[in-house]
Structure formats: C-alpha cells, structure tokens
Design a protein around this motif. Structure first.
Motif, mmCIF file in Angstrom:
data_model
loop_
_atom_site.group_PDB
_atom_site.id
_atom_site.type_symbol
_atom_site.label_atom_id
_atom_site.label_comp_id
_atom_site.label_asym_id
_atom_site.label_seq_id
_atom_site.Cartn_x
_atom_site.Cartn_y
_atom_site.Cartn_z
ATOM 1 N N SER A 154 0.585 6.093 -2.002
ATOM 2 C CA SER A 154 -0.135 5.554 -0.844
ATOM 3 C C SER A 154 -1.524 5.146 -1.293
ATOM 4 O O SER A 154 -2.342 6.000 -1.652
ATOM 5 N N GLY A 155 -1.771 3.850 -1.311
ATOM 6 C CA GLY A 155 -3.063 3.370 -1.814
ATOM 7 C C GLY A 155 -3.248 3.778 -3.262
ATOM 8 O O GLY A 155 -2.383 3.533 -4.107
ATOM 9 N N ARG B 61 0.804 -1.230 0.000
ATOM 10 C CA ARG B 61 0.000 0.000 0.000
ATOM 11 C C ARG B 61 0.832 1.273 0.000
ATOM 12 O O ARG B 61 0.298 2.352 -0.236
ATOM 13 N N ASP C 286 -2.841 4.542 4.860
ATOM 14 C CA ASP C 286 -3.687 3.383 5.195
ATOM 15 C C ASP C 286 -3.024 2.475 6.214
ATOM 16 O O ASP C 286 -3.158 1.255 6.151
#
Length: 348
Positions: A48-49, A34, A156
C-alpha cells in the motif's frame, strides 16, 4: 527422429505451461497503482503506497481492528463486519447507526481524535491491526504502537481518482477478514451498476456544464480535471469546467478565475453541506455574481447528514454507483424519473 523431436517440443511446452501457471498463481491482485496484494508461502503480502505488510496464515482473518479514519468505515459496513471493530477515533464523524449503537453500548471504544490518540487505550485493547491514512505528524505515535506489536496499516483510498478503484479496496478488507467471496460479490455488483449507469447517461440528449466545490476564505479549491469528481461528471455525460486540466488534485483559484470560467454553467455540485443558498451568500456574497447561482441549480452533499457525520464521506466512498446515480439524476433527471437522490441535496 522426427517423432523424438515432436515429443521433445511437447515436453518443453508442458514444462513452460506449468511454469506459466506457477507464475500466474503468484501474481499480485492489483487494486490500483497504490494497492496490491498476493498470497505466497502461507503469507499474505500487501503493498500500500510505500509500505509493505506481511500477514502469516495464523494472523488472518483479523478479529479485532481499530479505525482511525471515518472514510474507511464504509468498507467495513458494506461487508457487515462492524463486530470486528473494537475502537474508533472521532466517533462524532461516523454516520453508521449500527456503529454508533456499538459505541453507545461500549463494544466499540473511543480512542481519541485526529488531534491526539489515546495510545494507552489502544495498546490495552490489543487490536490485530489499525487502519488509517498516514499523517506524518503522528509518526512517533505509529512507531510506539508498532513497538508494542500492533500492526498499523496505512491506506491511501482518499487519493484514488478512479471511482471503481476506490470501491475495489473492499477486496483487501475481504481478504483480511476472511470474506473474500462476499467482497468480490459486492464489488462486482457495484461495478455492474456503475457501468450500466454510465451507458444510461450516454442516452442523454444534452451535456450540461458543471461547476464544483466552493471557496474557503479567498481561495476556491476546484478539483483538477483528473480527480474522482471530474471522472464522475464525465461518466455522468456532463462537461466539467476543468475537463481539460490534467491535475489529480485540487487547483487553487481566486473567485475571479472561477468567474471567468463560469459562463454557461448550468449545475453546481458538491457545494459543501449548506442548507440553503441564503446561507451560502452569508458566507460569501460574491456567489451572487455567478449566473449558476441565480439561474442554475446548486447541490450540496447534505443528503445523508447527522450532526457532524456525513454518509457521503463514508458509504459514498464504497458506493461509487450511487454517487454516479446522483450525478445522472441531477444532470439528466429524465433518465431516472423515479430515483430519489442519496447523497446530494438541492439548495433552495
């Protein structure tokens, strides 16, 4: 002719090595599936994600940040970077005494809660960045902040199920704060402790059966077999009741479902933040039907709690070694005779 051929091979090999080095130098630093980041052309790229962020060289290290989640506080505290925080939401959920003191003296501002953020105050504070978990219902708020030139970074960490990968988020904060070496040192220290504790747990002669979490209403949210809690139990050399489950999220069960799996359970951990078994029964009398409630040991996460704030959800996010140490102390007390629990507390 042969000499020319060998020189050509050597020349090509050198070119390939240089190219390989160039490729390696631009590789991503992978924290987990992630999160990853890399530096390229004087820009720090962060994935990020589903989101990608670009930080120009003159934008880092960050000097003023706002946190909208207490679960991110632990990373900042571990790097002794509390002075960078200029705003937080829901301060009543923050355990850190240092941050509470900064709030009390006005150096850190309260910018609202997870019900409603004070957008005007946030904009007036002019943070370099805001860190938060993404909440879809706040998309309009996030967009308004972005329109005012504020970088909103979604992380996350709460979705990470590998304890050390969750700890490794400290590396990103180190990179953003200009504390790379300190972050790496902190991570490597925690990783070393974790792996040594994991090896220590293997010396245990027995492998007890473990139940986790509690009921909310008529539903028991039992962590899946691939969740961080299940991984902690496995690394502490114990057997989780859902060890064969493949979910990375909580599995909803009725009391009857859990009761059918509770035979032989010796320990019940993460049983909320209750202060006693009597209190648990007052909320749910069905617990008395479980053998572990009557004959086993029950532990809640109230070891470091102050009013609404709980350090298990703060420093415990980073200090995976201490969470594992607590579990080993619970399941195999003979292996850590002098250790006192950090986050967990036995219910009497």
């Amino acid at each position: 002719m042969k000499l020319k051929f060998l020189l050509l091979i050597t020349f090509l090999a050198l070119i390939c090595c240089k190219r390989e080095q160039k490729i390696l130098s631009s590789d991503w630093t992978v924290i987990s599936k992630r999160l990853e980041y890399k530096e390229e052309n004087n820009t720090l790229l962060v994935k990020s994600g589903n989101y990608t962020y670009n930080f120009k060289k003159n934008q880092t290290p960050l000097k003023k940040i706002i946190l909208l989640n207490a679960s991110l506080v632990g990373y900042i505290s571990e790097l002794n970077a509390e002075n960078l925080i200029i705003g937080v939401s829901s301060p009543e959920y923050i355990y850190s005494q240092k941050i509470q003191n900064l709030i009390r003296t006005g150096k850190i501002q309260n910018v609202g809660s997870d019900q409603k953020y004070d957008v005007e105050k946030i904009i007036a504070l002019k943070p370099d960045a805001i860190f938060t978990n993404h909440i879809a219902s706040f998309d309009n708020t996030y967009q308004l902040l972005k329109n005012n030139g504020i970088q909103v970074i979604f992380l996350d960490e709460y979705m990470e199920q590998n304890p050390l990968e969750k700890t490794a988020y400290i590396k990103l904060f180190g990179k953003l704060f200009g504390k790379d070496k300190e972050a790496e040192t902190k991570y490597e220290g925690i990783k070393k402790n974790y792996n040594e504790l994991k090896q220590l747990a293997l010396k245990a002669k027995q492998k007890p059966v473990v139940l986790a979490n509690e009921m909310y209403g008529d539903v028991w949210y039992l962590p899946g077999g691939k969740t961080s809690l299940a991984n902690y139990i496995a690394d502490a050399n114990a057997q989780y009741v859902l060890k064969n489950n493949t979910e990375e999220k909580a599995v909803t069960m009725s009391f009857e479902d859990v009761f059918s799996k509770s035979a032989g359970v010796q320990y019940w951990i993460n049983a909320g933040n209750h202060v006693s078994k009597k209190e648990m029964l007052s909320i749910n009398p069905f617990y008395a039907k479980l053998d572990v409630f009557n004959k086993g040991k029950i532990y809640g996460v109230a070891g470091r709690e102050r009013q609404k704030a709980n350090d298990f959800f703060e420093s415990g996010v980073v200090r995976s070694d201490l969470v594992l140490k607590d579990d080993i102390k619970i399941f195999h007390p003979e292996l850590l005779p002098d250790y006192q629990l950090t986050y967990m507390k036995e219910l009497e």
